[in-house]
Design a protein around this motif. Structure first.
Motif, PDB file in Angstrom:
ATOM      1  N   ARG A  57       7.447  -6.860   1.681  1.00  0.00           N
ATOM      2  CA  ARG A  57       7.662  -5.464   2.084  1.00  0.00           C
ATOM      3  C   ARG A  57       6.404  -4.902   2.749  1.00  0.00           C
ATOM      4  O   ARG A  57       6.486  -4.151   3.724  1.00  0.00           O
ATOM      5  CB  ARG A  57       8.027  -4.610   0.875  1.00  0.00           C
ATOM      6  CG  ARG A  57       9.387  -4.880   0.330  1.00  0.00           C
ATOM      7  CD  ARG A  57       9.737  -3.945  -0.819  1.00  0.00           C
ATOM      8  NE  ARG A  57      10.917  -4.414  -1.482  1.00  0.00           N
ATOM      9  CZ  ARG A  57      12.152  -4.314  -0.989  1.00  0.00           C
ATOM     10  NH1 ARG A  57      12.324  -3.729   0.173  1.00  0.00           N
ATOM     11  NH2 ARG A  57      13.192  -4.785  -1.638  1.00  0.00           N
ATOM     12  N   GLN A  58       5.261  -5.259   2.207  1.00  0.00           N
ATOM     13  CA  GLN A  58       4.023  -4.768   2.808  1.00  0.00           C
ATOM     14  C   GLN A  58       3.780  -5.431   4.159  1.00  0.00           C
ATOM     15  O   GLN A  58       3.297  -4.788   5.100  1.00  0.00           O
ATOM     16  CB  GLN A  58       2.861  -5.004   1.845  1.00  0.00           C
ATOM     17  CG  GLN A  58       2.991  -4.162   0.575  1.00  0.00           C
ATOM     18  CD  GLN A  58       1.802  -4.296  -0.353  1.00  0.00           C
ATOM     19  OE1 GLN A  58       1.204  -5.356  -0.447  1.00  0.00           O
ATOM     20  NE2 GLN A  58       1.460  -3.226  -1.045  1.00  0.00           N
ATOM     21  N   TRP A  66      -5.628  -5.084   3.331  1.00  0.00           N
ATOM     22  CA  TRP A  66      -5.142  -3.717   3.091  1.00  0.00           C
ATOM     23  C   TRP A  66      -5.040  -3.426   1.594  1.00  0.00           C
ATOM     24  O   TRP A  66      -5.375  -2.334   1.134  1.00  0.00           O
ATOM     25  CB  TRP A  66      -3.769  -3.549   3.753  1.00  0.00           C
ATOM     26  CG  TRP A  66      -3.845  -3.089   5.167  1.00  0.00           C
ATOM     27  CD1 TRP A  66      -4.574  -3.627   6.182  1.00  0.00           C
ATOM     28  CD2 TRP A  66      -3.144  -1.976   5.734  1.00  0.00           C
ATOM     29  NE1 TRP A  66      -4.369  -2.931   7.342  1.00  0.00           N
ATOM     30  CE2 TRP A  66      -3.494  -1.915   7.098  1.00  0.00           C
ATOM     31  CE3 TRP A  66      -2.250  -1.041   5.226  1.00  0.00           C
ATOM     32  CZ2 TRP A  66      -2.989  -0.944   7.953  1.00  0.00           C
ATOM     33  CZ3 TRP A  66      -1.738  -0.075   6.080  1.00  0.00           C
ATOM     34  CH2 TRP A  66      -2.118  -0.031   7.432  1.00  0.00           C
ATOM     35  N   GLU A  67      -4.542  -4.410   0.839  1.00  0.00           N
ATOM     36  CA  GLU A  67      -4.392  -4.242  -0.607  1.00  0.00           C
ATOM     37  C   GLU A  67      -5.751  -4.012  -1.257  1.00  0.00           C
ATOM     38  O   GLU A  67      -5.929  -3.129  -2.105  1.00  0.00           O
ATOM     39  CB  GLU A  67      -3.715  -5.485  -1.193  1.00  0.00           C
ATOM     40  CG  GLU A  67      -3.266  -5.333  -2.623  1.00  0.00           C
ATOM     41  CD  GLU A  67      -2.015  -4.491  -2.765  1.00  0.00           C
ATOM     42  OE1 GLU A  67      -2.027  -3.600  -3.642  1.00  0.00           O
ATOM     43  OE2 GLU A  67      -1.054  -4.697  -2.013  1.00  0.00           O
ATOM     44  N   PHE A 118      -2.650   0.859   1.833  1.00  0.00           N
ATOM     45  CA  PHE A 118      -1.221   1.130   1.716  1.00  0.00           C
ATOM     46  C   PHE A 118      -0.937   2.505   1.109  1.00  0.00           C
ATOM     47  O   PHE A 118       0.186   2.985   1.142  1.00  0.00           O
ATOM     48  CB  PHE A 118      -0.516   0.039   0.885  1.00  0.00           C
ATOM     49  CG  PHE A 118      -0.320  -1.240   1.631  1.00  0.00           C
ATOM     50  CD1 PHE A 118       0.557  -1.304   2.692  1.00  0.00           C
ATOM     51  CD2 PHE A 118      -1.011  -2.380   1.278  1.00  0.00           C
ATOM     52  CE1 PHE A 118       0.756  -2.496   3.393  1.00  0.00           C
ATOM     53  CE2 PHE A 118      -0.823  -3.570   1.965  1.00  0.00           C
ATOM     54  CZ  PHE A 118       0.064  -3.632   3.029  1.00  0.00           C
ATOM     55  N   GLU A 143       5.784  -3.619   6.689  1.00  0.00           N
ATOM     56  CA  GLU A 143       5.136  -2.374   7.119  1.00  0.00           C
ATOM     57  C   GLU A 143       4.062  -2.657   8.168  1.00  0.00           C
ATOM     58  O   GLU A 143       3.927  -1.914   9.156  1.00  0.00           O
ATOM     59  CB  GLU A 143       4.516  -1.673   5.904  1.00  0.00           C
ATOM     60  CG  GLU A 143       3.898  -0.324   6.231  1.00  0.00           C
ATOM     61  CD  GLU A 143       3.347   0.381   5.003  1.00  0.00           C
ATOM     62  OE1 GLU A 143       2.465   1.244   5.168  1.00  0.00           O
ATOM     63  OE2 GLU A 143       3.793   0.070   3.875  1.00  0.00           O
ATOM     64  N   GLU A 168      -2.433  -8.217   4.903  1.00  0.00           N
ATOM     65  CA  GLU A 168      -1.914  -7.573   3.687  1.00  0.00           C
ATOM     66  C   GLU A 168      -2.928  -7.634   2.560  1.00  0.00           C
ATOM     67  O   GLU A 168      -3.160  -6.649   1.851  1.00  0.00           O
ATOM     68  CB  GLU A 168      -0.607  -8.251   3.249  1.00  0.00           C
ATOM     69  CG  GLU A 168       0.035  -7.600   2.051  1.00  0.00           C
ATOM     70  CD  GLU A 168       0.594  -8.604   1.053  1.00  0.00           C
ATOM     71  OE1 GLU A 168       0.867  -8.180  -0.087  1.00  0.00           O
ATOM     72  OE2 GLU A 168       0.728  -9.787   1.398  1.00  0.00           O
TER      73      GLU A 168
END
Length: 393
Positions: A331-332, A372-373, A378, A335, A369
């Motif tokens: 899902r991330q 970003w995490e 996010f 995005e 991802e």
């Protein structure tokens, strides 16, 4: 939208207690009797195609007659719920044109239009697979109505035919006609990529830039998964057709993948995403499987160990090969695809990263991802985010 609808019904009945409530659509057609048992405020359900059912019901209500002969109707008689005989498929030419009175209330809106109903395929995640044979509006009527859209200056018409080119000869005739009209209207079609042959490509090459946009569902590049969901498709022919269309550069190409299908683990999901993005579509939609009522996969939910939300849209949380954590990661990634690939704001940066990774787009987005995490990105809105900081790392 069933829960929101039930909330509205509850409010309406408090203000207008004598208001008659009729529901229709796929969410209530499959299990309408149970829905009425659990919701006393619903008076009628039109199961399946509703146009003729609705008209016949109105006729009987106006005459104070019992609707026992209205095919396709589920209704309440005192404390008993009655299911009438099913409605046979309609002849589409008997259905009135929805825009006969013009477009006064639809300025700057997308216009929806269908030239056929049903689907020849049997994909197990989709309710269209249960609708039987494909029925078509007559070509004469379709041409007349398409010309009406063009003459009216409509900006975009989205055709909701499940597979517009399931009859290739008919699709070619309509494409030729629209090109001859030479209007400014954009037409959006859902297409089967492997049914686009050389003749169709030749016709499409003559379309003005911006006249057509195609949405082509690939869903998975794993053959075992495609067999499991009974999706008959020729991946090589899709790749060839999409590559040709992209090179023609006059039609917007939108490709679809679905996360959560049977036997599609994280490794094969990465392979599917890479194969699709290497075709350079203008847009990739990474969707997530919904176990719709009445669909084949919902019937086999236990076999594939599906966990999914109990409320609409019944989205998958995990299955036999994907954990909740892995799906959350996808899902991330979805995005990030929206922000960096589909936005087309970072085309040069994406090309650079593709060269650095030998076209491994999944690796690009997976590492992005992680980054970003780690930095809590996010949590924030990033409508104009730059790749600069990411590239530095």
């Amino acid at each position: 939208n069933i829960q929101q609808t039930l909330d509205v019904i509850d409010t309406v009945k408090k203000v207008l207690p004598k208001c008659i409530i009729l529901l229709g659509g796929p969410e209530v057609s499959y299990d309408g009797e149970t829905l009425m048992e659990n919701n006393q405020l619903i008076d009628f359900i039109a199961a399946g195609e509703g146009e003729q059912t609705f008209r016949e019901l109105l006729d009987r209500l106006m005459d104070n007659r019992e609707p026992s002969e209205v095919a396709g109707l589920i209704w309440r008689k005192e404390d008993t719920i009655i299911c009438n005989k099913p409605r046979l498929p309609l002849s589409l030419d008997t259905v009135p044109f929805a825009y006969e009175e013009g477009f006064q209330q639809l300025k700057n809106k997308i216009i929806y239009y269908e030239t056929s109903r049903g689907c020849p395929f049997h994909c197990q995640y989709c309710l269209s697979s249960t609708t039987g044979r494909v029925r078509f509006l007559s070509l004469e009527r379709v041409k007349k109505e398409l010309a009406y859209f063009v003459r009216s200056g409509i900006k975009q018409v989205k055709l909701v035919d499940r597979t517009f080119n399931c009859n290739p000869a008919r699709a070619k005739e309509i494409f030729r006609y629209l090109i001859e009209l030479d209007g400014k209207t954009n037409f959006h079609f859902e297409m089967a990529g492997d049914l686009i042959d050389e003749e169709m490509l030749g016709i499409l090459s003559q379309a003005p830039v911006g006249m057509f946009q195609f949405e082509i569902g690939i869903q998975s590049a794993k053959r075992e998964t495609l067999e499991e969901i009974k999706r008959k498709t020729d991946l090589e022919r899709i790749e060839y057709a999409v590559s040709r269309l992209i090179k023609m550069d006059n039609i917007h190409i939108h490709l679809d993948l679905i996360a959560g299908l049977p036997k599609e683990d994280l490794f094969s999901m990465a392979d599917s995403l890479n194969k699709v993005l290497r075709l350079s579509p203008h847009r990739l939609q990474l969707g997530f499987l919904k176990l719709l009522k009445g669909s084949g996969l919902r019937e086999k939910a236990e076999e594939y160990n599906y966990q999914f939300t109990s409320y609409p849209p019944y989205e998958v949380l995990s299955n036999h090969v994907l954990s909740f954590t892995e799906l959350a990661g996808l899902r991330q990634i979805e995005e990030l695809i929206e922000l960096y690939y589909n936005s087309h704001r970072f085309n040069h940066s994406m090309e650079y990263l593709s060269r650095q990774t030998a076209g491994d787009f999944f690796l690009i987005f997976n590492q992005m991802e992680d980054y970003w995490e780690k930095n809590d990105y996010f949590r924030y809105s990033h409508s104009n985010l730059s790749l600069y900081e990411y590239l530095l790392h």
